[in-house]
Enzyme design. Structure first.
Site, PDB file in Angstrom:
ATOM      1  N   CYS A 160       0.830  -1.209   0.000  1.00 14.06           N
ATOM      2  CA  CYS A 160       0.000   0.000   0.000  1.00 14.06           C
ATOM      3  C   CYS A 160       0.865   1.260   0.000  1.00 14.06           C
ATOM      4  CB  CYS A 160      -0.928  -0.029   1.217  1.00 14.06           C
ATOM      5  SG  CYS A 160      -1.762   1.528   1.569  1.00 14.06           S
ATOM      6  N   CYS A 163       0.232   3.800   2.825  1.00 13.10           N
ATOM      7  CA  CYS A 163       0.694   3.195   4.086  1.00 13.10           C
ATOM      8  C   CYS A 163       2.198   3.409   4.255  1.00 13.10           C
ATOM      9  CB  CYS A 163       0.388   1.695   4.116  1.00 13.10           C
ATOM     10  SG  CYS A 163      -1.361   1.280   3.957  1.00 13.10           S
TER      11      CYS A 163
END
Length: 232
Positions: A160, A163
């Site tokens: 991600c 993230c």
């Protein structure tokens, strides 16, 4: 004088014909419809565009893995039949929508994208049945909330992008605010059962608890300053 009119008619027909031959947009469809279309398609072409690690943990039957984040996605996709339906999915829908748009650009004529990704597929009860617990249990999670401090839980994944952007300052906050806040990071790929139970369908997802109750929920990329303000 008739010739120009005939020529104009021919040009109009050709232009109309060309416009009608444009590739139609890909369809984002719900898990049940996605499954039904796979069943009624002979030798369906199913692309799982997650990472090899995600694909290896669990995937739709007969799917093949072409990593959207890899450098050779387009080259590998070119080996499939563009005139036949192609089914594409990822974990929650972000990567598969980009992949579907790329497939459309490459000339695929019928593209079905799984709305909500594999998380929605599993929630709909379409994944292979398994009683195996993957990662942290709800009891383990609830134990983390047994504190007088506020608790910030960061649900993330290695693949991600947002993230990864947030990771440095979340780790910094974890040390700097340890006397006031418990900050926990949970990898959804290693804790699939917990993520499914808690209905974590978008990443990153931040949950802020106080007295074991969720006080705030933040989905998507957010700044260090905003996180600190939310913890006030």
């Amino acid at each position: 004088m008739k010739f120009p009119k005939i020529l104009l008619l021919i040009v109009s027909i050709l232009l109309f014909s060309c416009n009608n031959q444009k590739t139609k947009p890909f369809e984002s469809i719900a898990p049940k419809e996605f499954a039904d279309k796979i069943k009624t398609t002979e030798n369906p072409q199913i692309l799982d565009v997650r990472t090899p690690e995600e694909f290896g943990s669990e995937h739709i039957d007969n799917a093949v893995n072409i990593n959207w984040n890899g450098d050779d996605f387009a080259a590998k996709a070119e080996s499939y039949d563009k005139s036949k339906p192609i089914f594409v999915y990822c974990l929650s829908g972000g990567r598969s929508k980009k992949a579907a748009a790329k497939l459309q650009e490459l000339g695929f004529t019928t593209i079905y994208e799984l709305d909500g990704g594999f998380l929605n597929w599993s929630e709909a009860g379409l994944s292979n049945p398994s009683t195996a617990q993957v990662g942290m249990t709800m009891n383990d999670f609830n134990d983390l909330l047994n504190t007088d401090k506020k608790v910030l839980v960061d649900f993330y994944a290695e693949w991600c992008g947002p993230c990864k952007q947030m990771e440095p300052y979340i780790l910094k906050m974890q040390k700097e605010m340890a006397d006031k806040v418990v900050i926990v990071r949970i990898d959804v790929d290693k804790n699939k059962t917990l993520a499914e139970t808690m209905n974590i369908t978008s990443l990153p997802t931040i949950l802020i608890y106080e007295n074991k109750a969720v006080q705030k929920k933040i989905i998507g990329l957010t700044s260090e300053q905003n996180l600190k303000e939310q913890l006030q």
